[in-house]
Design an enzyme around this catalytic site. Structure first.
Site, PDB file in Angstrom:
ATOM      1  N   CYS A  59      36.605  37.734  44.470  1.00  0.00           N
ATOM      2  CA  CYS A  59      38.013  38.383  44.748  1.00  0.00           C
ATOM      3  C   CYS A  59      39.103  37.547  43.939  1.00  0.00           C
ATOM      4  O   CYS A  59      40.272  38.230  43.937  1.00  0.00           O
ATOM      5  CB  CYS A  59      38.308  38.053  46.256  1.00  0.00           C
ATOM      6  SG  CYS A  59      38.446  36.549  46.946  1.00  0.00           S
ATOM      7  N   ASN A  60      38.762  36.485  43.176  1.00  0.00           N
ATOM      8  CA  ASN A  60      39.881  35.942  42.417  1.00  0.00           C
ATOM      9  C   ASN A  60      39.409  35.568  41.105  1.00  0.00           C
ATOM     10  O   ASN A  60      39.956  34.792  40.412  1.00  0.00           O
ATOM     11  CB  ASN A  60      40.592  34.712  43.274  1.00  0.00           C
ATOM     12  CG  ASN A  60      39.395  33.645  43.602  1.00  0.00           C
ATOM     13  OD1 ASN A  60      38.526  33.511  42.956  1.00  0.00           O
ATOM     14  ND2 ASN A  60      39.639  33.203  45.095  1.00  0.00           N
ATOM     15  N   ARG A  61      38.315  35.879  40.837  1.00  0.00           N
ATOM     16  CA  ARG A  61      37.919  35.772  39.370  1.00  0.00           C
ATOM     17  C   ARG A  61      36.654  36.625  38.618  1.00  0.00           C
ATOM     18  O   ARG A  61      36.143  37.262  39.582  1.00  0.00           O
ATOM     19  CB  ARG A  61      37.274  34.036  39.225  1.00  0.00           C
ATOM     20  CG  ARG A  61      35.871  34.102  39.683  1.00  0.00           C
ATOM     21  CD  ARG A  61      35.565  32.417  39.566  1.00  0.00           C
ATOM     22  NE  ARG A  61      36.292  31.579  40.242  1.00  0.00           N
ATOM     23  CZ  ARG A  61      37.265  31.018  39.518  1.00  0.00           C
ATOM     24  NH1 ARG A  61      37.394  30.666  38.345  1.00  0.00           N
ATOM     25  NH2 ARG A  61      38.209  30.073  40.362  1.00  0.00           N
ATOM     26  N   GLN A  66      28.508  32.446  45.946  1.00  0.00           N
ATOM     27  CA  GLN A  66      28.732  33.575  45.029  1.00  0.00           C
ATOM     28  C   GLN A  66      28.058  33.223  43.531  1.00  0.00           C
ATOM     29  O   GLN A  66      27.582  33.931  43.039  1.00  0.00           O
ATOM     30  CB  GLN A  66      30.464  33.666  44.681  1.00  0.00           C
ATOM     31  CG  GLN A  66      31.013  34.174  46.072  1.00  0.00           C
ATOM     32  CD  GLN A  66      32.458  34.023  46.051  1.00  0.00           C
ATOM     33  OE1 GLN A  66      32.961  32.930  45.491  1.00  0.00           O
ATOM     34  NE2 GLN A  66      33.152  34.720  47.083  1.00  0.00           N
ATOM     35  N   SER A  86      30.065  40.043  53.222  1.00  0.00           N
ATOM     36  CA  SER A  86      29.962  38.681  53.584  1.00  0.00           C
ATOM     37  C   SER A  86      31.632  37.866  54.042  1.00  0.00           C
ATOM     38  O   SER A  86      31.800  37.334  55.032  1.00  0.00           O
ATOM     39  CB  SER A  86      29.796  37.851  52.309  1.00  0.00           C
ATOM     40  OG  SER A  86      30.569  38.271  51.314  1.00  0.00           O
TER      41      SER A  86
END
Length: 440
Positions: free
Chosen positions: A50-52, A120, A194
């Site tokens: 969600c951020n990379r 992840q 998740s």
């Protein structure tokens, strides 16, 4: 082969760009397939969170590989190359390893130390293995990154310093609603992946007794809801459900908005409600912020709160950074030592060939030598060669672990006149024997 990392994250790009560039599972698979077909990318894995969005690749030609990876990221994210390159970062060789280890520890996350990143990375490696794009270099680097991340959590105070993205977002939502905890809140969770499961577990531990779960696949919603005594509703019933809840956690990964201003105005006009949007791209239309009583906590807000939290955890973060630096050096030393192994193996193969040829010649000149004496002579010759090679081969492995150690392998090849093709053959055989299982 060296490790190359090319990517963009919340530290290098605005949230709006990350939202546009988000990679689905299907698009990640297509990206890996195209990377594998690129002439200058030999191995590849993609870390999409969600951020990379990051590509880790095994390459030999730096500039050509960066160009190919950048072009493919543009194709698969839909972001024009000129815009994408403004926000991309590139790390090579030791710096790429250091970045990967730092990411695995959660030091580069929105919320310092958040533990989801380990899962992840594990997923990214498993996906690359499934697509056949992870070879020895990536397996070694990512497996070690997982071990480093585990060390950071078990051996430092990182867990005391950090919380998960979900935890920070929920705390912000409680504050917005003016409550200390969610005990009496009615909650709607949209999604069953998740992140949704983490939110459900966290809310359940905090005492939530009224939980509703909605998901595109209703069976998955039922499974998640059943774990925590909740109820599942179809996605088409989100609007009516909004009228009954105080807190919404949305994390579907759907291409469009799941919650809109019109939906809220019809379902909960003027009533206080907190919307936690953990999706990329967004699940909640930003326009709902203008509605009375509506509080939105999104990934940008989490990043702000995470930065403040990181500032108060300097000692723990420093300890993890020291751990990372030590692990990077140990990894580099091991890689340098391993790089000389094919040369040593090729030398021993050459020595064995020489011994075999000389023993054959000796047999022709000593036809009357008995079997027992012949065996003793042959064993003596082999022992002499082994002893002569033992010290230089052991020493070259030790010396190769130091910076600049590759020169010792080169010297060994020159001194003994080793055929480069034989060294390459040993390297290829070693690479072919690489395991493809995620063990950490």
């Amino acid at each position: 082969m060296s490790l190359l990392a090319v990517g963009l994250s919340h530290r290098s790009a605005p949230h709006a760009l990350l939202e546009r560039a988000a990679l689905s599972t299907e698009r990640t698979g297509k990206l890996l397939a195209d990377l594998a077909a690129s002439p200058n990318v030999h191995e590849a894995a993609a870390l999409a969170t969600c951020n990379r969005i990051e590509v880790y690749a095994g390459v030999e030609k730096f500039h050509a590989a960066v160009t190919e990876i950048t072009e493919l990221l543009s194709v698969h994210t839909g972001v024009a190359p000129a815009e994408l390159t403004q926000h991309l970062y590139v790390h090579y060789d030791g710096r790429a390893v250091q970045h990967l280890f730092t990411v695995a520890c959660g030091l580069d996350s929105m919320v310092v130390g958040e533990p989801q990143i380990l899962g992840q990375i594990r997923t990214a490696l498993a996906t690359a293995q499934e697509h056949g794009t992870a070879g020895r270099a990536l397996n070694d680097a990512m497996q070690q990154a997982l071990r480093v991340g585990k060390r950071a959590h078990s051996e430092t105070g990182l867990d005391r310093a950090g919380q998960s993205v979900v935890s920070v977002a929920l705390e912000a939502a409680y504050a917005a609603l003016g409550v200390e905890g969610p005990d009496d809140l009615r909650v709607l969770i949209i999604g069953a992946g998740s992140m949704a499961a983490l939110a459900a577990a966290s809310l359940n531990r905090a005492g939530v007794r009224h939980m509703v779960v909605a998901n595109r696949t209703h069976e998955r919603a039922e499974h998640l809801a059943a774990q925590y005594g909740g109820v599942a509703v179809p996605m088409a019933q989100i609007a009516p459900a909004l009228a009954e809840v105080d807190l919404v956690v949305a994390c579907t990964g759907a291409p469009g908005y799941v919650i809109t201003g019109d939906m809220l105005e019809r379902s909960a006009p003027g009533r206080p409600v907190a919307l936690v949007d953990l999706a990329l791209p967004r699940d909640v239309d930003p326009a709902v912020r203008e509605l009375a009583g509506v509080h939105v906590v999104d990934l940008e807000r989490v990043a702000q709160d995470g930065s403040a939290q990181a500032a108060g955890a300097a000692q723990e973060i420093g300890a993890v950074r020291d751990l990372v630096l030590g692990e990077v050096e140990a990894y580099a030393s091991a890689q340098r030592a391993e790089a000389v192994a094919p040369t040593v193996a090729a030398l021993r193969v050459m020595a064995a060939d020489v011994v075999r040829a000389e023993l054959e010649r000796l047999r022709g000149k000593t036809p009357g030598l008995g079997d027992k004496d012949r065996a003793e002579v042959e064993q003596t010759v082999r022992r002499v060669v082994d002893k002569l090679l033992h010290v230089p081969t052991v020493r070259v492995k030790q010396l190769a672990g130091a910076p600049g150690g590759s020169s010792y392998a080169e010297a060994l090849r020159e001194l003994f006149g080793l055929d480069p093709a034989s060294v390459e053959a040993v390297s290829a055989a070693n690479a072919a024997g690489t395991t493809n299982e995620v063990s950490a």
